[in-house]
Structure formats: structure tokens, C-alpha cells
Design a protein around this motif. Structure first.
Motif, PDB file in Angstrom:
ATOM      1  N   ASN A   1       0.826  -1.192   0.000  1.00 45.96           N
ATOM      2  CA  ASN A   1       0.000   0.000   0.000  1.00 45.96           C
ATOM      3  C   ASN A   1       0.872   1.258   0.000  1.00 45.96           C
ATOM      4  OD1 ASN A   1      -2.248   1.622   0.110  1.00 45.96           O
ATOM      5  ND2 ASN A   1      -2.408   1.515   2.337  1.00 45.96           N
ATOM      6  N   PHE A   2       1.500   1.513  -1.116  1.00 43.01           N
ATOM      7  CA  PHE A   2       2.354   2.688  -1.274  1.00 43.01           C
ATOM      8  C   PHE A   2       1.907   3.463  -2.515  1.00 43.01           C
ATOM      9  CE2 PHE A   2       5.824   2.585   1.772  1.00 43.01           C
ATOM     10  CZ  PHE A   2       5.622   1.341   2.345  1.00 43.01           C
ATOM     11  N   PRO A   3       2.092   4.791  -2.496  1.00 39.90           N
ATOM     12  CA  PRO A   3       1.645   5.607  -3.640  1.00 39.90           C
ATOM     13  C   PRO A   3       2.463   5.336  -4.887  1.00 39.90           C
ATOM     14  CG  PRO A   3       2.891   6.931  -2.071  1.00 39.90           C
ATOM     15  CD  PRO A   3       2.667   5.601  -1.415  1.00 39.90           C
ATOM     16  N   ASP A   4       1.955   5.855  -6.007  1.00 43.91           N
ATOM     17  CA  ASP A   4       2.608   5.652  -7.298  1.00 43.91           C
ATOM     18  C   ASP A   4       3.959   6.340  -7.392  1.00 43.91           C
ATOM     19  OD1 ASP A   4      -0.513   5.756  -9.195  1.00 43.91           O
ATOM     20  OD2 ASP A   4       0.486   4.158  -8.061  1.00 43.91           O
ATOM     21  N   ARG A   5       4.277   7.172  -6.430  1.00 43.00           N
ATOM     22  CA  ARG A   5       5.616   7.792  -6.414  1.00 43.00           C
ATOM     23  C   ARG A   5       6.710   6.733  -6.244  1.00 43.00           C
ATOM     24  NH1 ARG A   5       7.041  10.280  -2.350  1.00 43.00           N
ATOM     25  NH2 ARG A   5       5.478   9.622  -0.807  1.00 43.00           N
ATOM     26  N   PHE A   6       6.316   5.596  -5.737  1.00 46.42           N
ATOM     27  CA  PHE A   6       7.250   4.486  -5.543  1.00 46.42           C
ATOM     28  C   PHE A   6       7.174   3.570  -6.759  1.00 46.42           C
ATOM     29  CE2 PHE A   6       8.552   4.737  -1.046  1.00 46.42           C
ATOM     30  CZ  PHE A   6       7.707   5.748  -0.616  1.00 46.42           C
TER      31      PHE A   6
END
Lengths: 114, 111
Positions: free
Chosen positions: A59-64
């Protein structure tokens, strides 16, 4: 035999910048995963790659984002850094296909965002 | 993935045996139980892994009852250098690299 190696070991970035972290798995290991560990908490799963394909995402944003290369090494990229991205980033590898499920971790890359 | 519950912290003295118990009531049939040790600012280090009954290596023993709903990590004769956080984990996704870490048990070994 060398364990999981990560680079750089420490780095400082400014908010809004981008960072690339690198990982070399144990020789013969084809599966690599990335974890973020904020101070005082357990590691949180970010990505898993196997045979150069993404097999899982936390559950990490698309920045990753991440990728795995033909030699099974991997890079983790984080764009538009936020102060909250400051953490220890861990890479882990596993030799899939055999018996057992032992996962081995590297020593991590300490990222400080200022 | 099975959720684990373990004590937040434990204290011990050098030379004592330390037992850390982990509960995992919803463990799946094909789940292994794995324990990791982590020192500050270092990556988790694999200690031991088991599926059932008892497993022993040069570092620790792992006891798993028949129902597999709990497990106990046993560290014989601890030293100051065993002061660390110990994580109990169960379950893997399809390709086996996703681990769900809980808060771990902070073991403090005193002289």
C-alpha cells in the motif's frame, strides 16, 4: 558468499527530489522484494519482483516504483520525496523453486528527507 | 496472511534461557513460521524457520505445537549481544517474498 547488498548505505535528499536505491540479491536468488521501515516500527512491504516481473505491491503511492534487471538486481525509485519518506529501505531476496521459504535481508539504505 | 501477536518487550539476564511466544491463530496449512532478529539500524537477520514440532539450529530452537496456532522461540543462555527486536512471521504470497511484520518483541538482556 556475499549476502544481499544495498547501496547507498546512507543518503540525504531534499523534499521534492527523486532517489534511486540499488540492491544485489544473493547469487542464485531470483526473487527480490523491497520494504520500508520507519523508526520504531516493523518493515512494511513495498514491492516484490520475480523473474523481472512485479509480483506484488504494498500500500504505497505511485511515487514508488521499482524494476528488476536480467541479472536479478533491482532498483527502487521514489519520486517527489516527502519528509515522511525518511526511513530505512530494505531489500530482501529469496531463492525460489527450492524447498523452504527463507528470505534474506540486506543491511538497508538509510534515506533522510529534509 | 496470518496475523501474529507477540509480547511488546521482555527483559532477561545474561546466561538465562529466553522464550518468546508468538500467537498465530489463523495460520494456513501451507504457512511456515519464521523468526528474524533485528539490531538497530540493520536489516532483519534470519534466525530459524519451522513448519511443525521442533527445529533446532546453532542459534535457537523453535517449538511448534500440533495445532500450529502458536510458536515459541527459545534462545539458550542469552548474552548482552542478543539485545534486539525479534519478529515472528507466518505466511507468504505466491512468490514468497511478502512478509507481514508486526511490532516484534524488544528483548533487553541485562548484565
Amino acid at each position: 558468499d556475499a549476502g544481499v547488498t544495498q547501496s547507498p548505505t546512507h543518503l540525504i535528499k531534499t523534499r521534492g527530489q527523486q532517489v534511486t536505491l540499488r540492491c544485489s540479491p544473493i547469487s542464485g536468488h531470483k526473487s527480490v522484494s523491497w520494504y520500508q521501515q520507519v523508526l520504531g516500527q516493523g518493515p512494511q512491504f513495498i514491492f516484490q519482483y520475480y523473474e523481472k516481473e512485479e509480483r506484488g505491491r504494498g500500500n504505497f503511492p505511485d511515487r514508488f516504483s521499482a524494476r528488476q534487471f536480467p541479472n536479478y538486481s533491482s532498483e527502487l525509485n521514489v519520486n517527489a520525496l516527502l519528509l515522511g519518506d525518511s526511513a530505512l529501505y530494505l531489500c530482501a531476496s529469496r531463492q525460489t523453486g527450492g524447498s523452504g521459504n527463507t528470505i534474506y535481508f540486506g543491511e538497508g539504505s538509510w534515506l533522510t528527507v529534509v | 496472511l496470518a496475523k501474529t501477536t507477540q509480547p511488546i518487550s521482555m527483559d532477561s539476564y545474561e546466561g538465562q534461557e529466553v522464550n518468546i511466544t508468538c500467537s498465530h491463530n489463523n495460520i494456513a496449512t501451507n504457512d511456515y513460521i519464521t523468526w528474524y532478529q533485528q539490531f538497530p539500524s540493520q536489516g532483519p537477520r534470519f534466525i530459524i524457520q519451522g513448519y511443525k514440532t521442533k527445529v533446532t539450529n546453532e542459534v535457537a530452537s523453535l517449538f511448534i505445537p500440533a495445532d500450529r496456532k502458536s510458536s515459541t522461540l527459545s534462545l539458550p543462555r542469552v548474552s548482552l549481544s542478543d539485545t534486539a527486536v525479534y519478529y515472528c512471521l507466518v505466511g507468504f504470497n505466491n512468490a514468497g517474498n511478502m512478509l507481514t511484520f508486526g511490532g516484534g518483541t524488544r528483548l533487553m538482556v541485562k548484565p
